[in-house]
Design a protein around this motif. Structure first.
Motif, PDB file in Angstrom:
ATOM      1  N   LEU A 187       5.792  -3.292  -9.135  1.00  0.00           N
ATOM      2  CA  LEU A 187       4.420  -3.192  -9.627  1.00  0.00           C
ATOM      3  C   LEU A 187       3.563  -2.274  -8.770  1.00  0.00           C
ATOM      4  CD1 LEU A 187       2.255  -5.636 -11.421  1.00  0.00           C
ATOM      5  CD2 LEU A 187       1.271  -4.715  -9.331  1.00  0.00           C
ATOM      6  N   ASN A 188       3.829  -2.246  -7.475  1.00  0.00           N
ATOM      7  CA  ASN A 188       3.001  -1.404  -6.601  1.00  0.00           C
ATOM      8  C   ASN A 188       3.117   0.084  -6.937  1.00  0.00           C
ATOM      9  OD1 ASN A 188       2.161  -3.739  -5.185  1.00  0.00           O
ATOM     10  ND2 ASN A 188       4.048  -3.686  -3.985  1.00  0.00           N
ATOM     11  N   PRO A 189       4.336   0.657  -7.024  1.00  0.00           N
ATOM     12  CA  PRO A 189       4.413   2.058  -7.455  1.00  0.00           C
ATOM     13  C   PRO A 189       3.956   2.265  -8.892  1.00  0.00           C
ATOM     14  CG  PRO A 189       6.619   1.127  -7.191  1.00  0.00           C
ATOM     15  CD  PRO A 189       5.658   0.152  -6.590  1.00  0.00           C
ATOM     16  N   MET A 190       4.153   1.241  -9.743  1.00  0.00           N
ATOM     17  CA  MET A 190       3.659   1.350 -11.110  1.00  0.00           C
ATOM     18  C   MET A 190       2.138   1.465 -11.124  1.00  0.00           C
ATOM     19  SD  MET A 190       5.860   1.377 -13.623  1.00  0.00           S
ATOM     20  CE  MET A 190       4.791   0.806 -14.939  1.00  0.00           C
ATOM     21  N   GLY A 225       3.946   5.742  -5.583  1.00  0.00           N
ATOM     22  CA  GLY A 225       3.829   5.819  -7.030  1.00  0.00           C
ATOM     23  C   GLY A 225       2.763   6.802  -7.468  1.00  0.00           C
ATOM     24  N   ARG A 226       1.680   6.870  -6.710  1.00  0.00           N
ATOM     25  CA  ARG A 226       0.587   7.784  -7.039  1.00  0.00           C
ATOM     26  C   ARG A 226       1.034   9.245  -6.914  1.00  0.00           C
ATOM     27  NH1 ARG A 226      -5.168   5.978  -7.715  1.00  0.00           N
ATOM     28  NH2 ARG A 226      -6.350   7.891  -7.837  1.00  0.00           N
ATOM     29  N   LYS A 227       1.883   9.508  -5.917  1.00  0.00           N
ATOM     30  CA  LYS A 227       2.325  10.889  -5.677  1.00  0.00           C
ATOM     31  C   LYS A 227       3.521  11.280  -6.535  1.00  0.00           C
ATOM     32  CE  LYS A 227       0.655  11.281  -0.912  1.00  0.00           C
ATOM     33  NZ  LYS A 227       1.018  11.556   0.505  1.00  0.00           N
ATOM     34  N   ALA A 228       4.474  10.360  -6.672  1.00  0.00           N
ATOM     35  CA  ALA A 228       5.722  10.707  -7.361  1.00  0.00           C
ATOM     36  C   ALA A 228       5.740  10.259  -8.809  1.00  0.00           C
ATOM     37  CB  ALA A 228       6.902  10.088  -6.615  1.00  0.00           C
ATOM     38  N   GLY A 229       4.755   9.444  -9.210  1.00  0.00           N
ATOM     39  CA  GLY A 229       4.706   9.003 -10.592  1.00  0.00           C
ATOM     40  C   GLY A 229       5.893   8.135 -10.957  1.00  0.00           C
ATOM     41  N   GLY A 248       0.287   2.685  -8.802  1.00  0.00           N
ATOM     42  CA  GLY A 248      -0.055   4.028  -8.357  1.00  0.00           C
ATOM     43  C   GLY A 248       0.166   5.062  -9.432  1.00  0.00           C
ATOM     44  N   ALA A 249       1.296   4.962 -10.146  1.00  0.00           N
ATOM     45  CA  ALA A 249       1.611   5.930 -11.198  1.00  0.00           C
ATOM     46  C   ALA A 249       0.606   5.846 -12.345  1.00  0.00           C
ATOM     47  CB  ALA A 249       3.021   5.688 -11.716  1.00  0.00           C
ATOM     48  N   GLN A 282       0.831  -1.203   0.000  1.00  0.00           N
ATOM     49  CA  GLN A 282       0.000   0.000   0.000  1.00  0.00           C
ATOM     50  C   GLN A 282       0.865   1.252   0.000  1.00  0.00           C
ATOM     51  OE1 GLN A 282      -3.157  -1.010  -0.192  1.00  0.00           O
ATOM     52  NE2 GLN A 282      -3.927   1.030  -0.647  1.00  0.00           N
ATOM     53  N   CYS A 283       1.987   1.200   0.741  1.00  0.00           N
ATOM     54  CA  CYS A 283       2.916   2.326   0.764  1.00  0.00           C
ATOM     55  C   CYS A 283       3.521   2.547  -0.621  1.00  0.00           C
ATOM     56  CB  CYS A 283       4.012   2.078   1.796  1.00  0.00           C
ATOM     57  SG  CYS A 283       5.288   3.352   1.852  1.00  0.00           S
ATOM     58  N   GLY A 284       3.925   1.453  -1.285  1.00  0.00           N
ATOM     59  CA  GLY A 284       4.485   1.566  -2.625  1.00  0.00           C
ATOM     60  C   GLY A 284       3.495   2.176  -3.607  1.00  0.00           C
ATOM     61  N   TYR A 285       2.241   1.762  -3.482  1.00  0.00           N
ATOM     62  CA  TYR A 285       1.194   2.315  -4.355  1.00  0.00           C
ATOM     63  C   TYR A 285       1.040   3.817  -4.146  1.00  0.00           C
ATOM     64  CZ  TYR A 285      -3.527   3.267  -6.093  1.00  0.00           C
ATOM     65  OH  TYR A 285      -4.597   3.801  -6.744  1.00  0.00           O
TER      66      TYR A 285
END
Length: 222
Positions: free
Chosen positions: A142-145, A93-97, A147-148, A87-90
């Motif tokens: 994949l999690n930050p991806m 990614g959502r904030k920093a792209g 989010g991005a 969830q943190c990674g997501y």
């Protein structure tokens, strides 16, 4: 009297070795490693699969050595770390792209990014989030991806919870089950860890084969 060199050797820990991590940090270390590996890009090299399996094995008390863990706290620590990390990674990614991913110079990490993109494109959001849990490096990026790429929060949260619990609890219980049934199981630890990593990849391989079989008739029709 303990010399500085002896003290330093006692504090030394090999972050790539599951047994070393468990001997140094115990149950709490499992949760931290799960969080870092699934939530922070710097954790892509950590041995998540082998750590969970080895930790479950060390709960049985049948392995020789001084490291013994409690199954209940271990399952909680592993699950919380895996779910909170994803969830943190997501959210990162959502904030920093994609800026977080593009700054890294690691070839292995960039290969993971490419595979994560393929996962999301081929399998859709829900299935990709679940399957990625069983693929090293991909489960990190994949999690930050997600989010991005603005995968819906609810969709990501539901399916990362499903995948996270199956992965973290499942591998831990697999180690516990084998450790309970085989005396002096630590003698076979390395081949068992290799086997569990291969087994963890089977759902992904099965999905790839299924997709190729489906794609074959479609190309023929075209």
């Amino acid at each position: 009297m303990t010399t500085p060199i002896a003290a330093a050797s006692q504090l030394a820990v090999n972050v790539l070795d599951a047994h070393s991590l468990l001997a140094t940090f115990g149950v709490l270390g499992v949760g931290v490693v799960m969080f870092v590996e699934t939530g922070l890009l710097v954790g892509f090299f950590l041995p998540g699969d082998s750590l969970l399996f080895t930790a479950g094995l060390l709960c049985t008390g049948t392995a020789q050595g001084s490291v013994h863990l409690s199954l209940g706290p271990l399952l909680v620590s592993a699950a919380v770390g895996a779910l909170a990390g994803a969830q943190c990674g997501y959210l990162l990614g959502r904030k920093a792209g994609t800026a977080l991913l593009s700054r890294s110079r690691s070839q292995r990490l960039h290969e993971g990014v490419k595979r994560a993109e393929e996962f999301l494109e081929r399998y859709g959001h829900a299935k990709a989030v679940v399957l990625a849990r069983f693929v090293p490096v991909v489960r990190t990026v994949l999690n930050p991806m997600a989010g991005a790429l603005e995968v819906p929060v609810r969709t990501f949260t539901v399916w990362q919870t499903v995948g996270g619990l199956v992965w973290s609890v499942g591998l831990t219980l697999a180690g516990y089950a084998l450790g309970s049934s085989i005396p002096n199981v630590d003698r076979y630890l390395l081949p068992m860890v290799a086997l569990i990593v291969v087994v963890s990849l089977l759902p992904v391989l099965a999905e790839v084969l299924r997709s190729r079989r489906t794609a074959g008739p479609e190309r023929g029709d075209g």
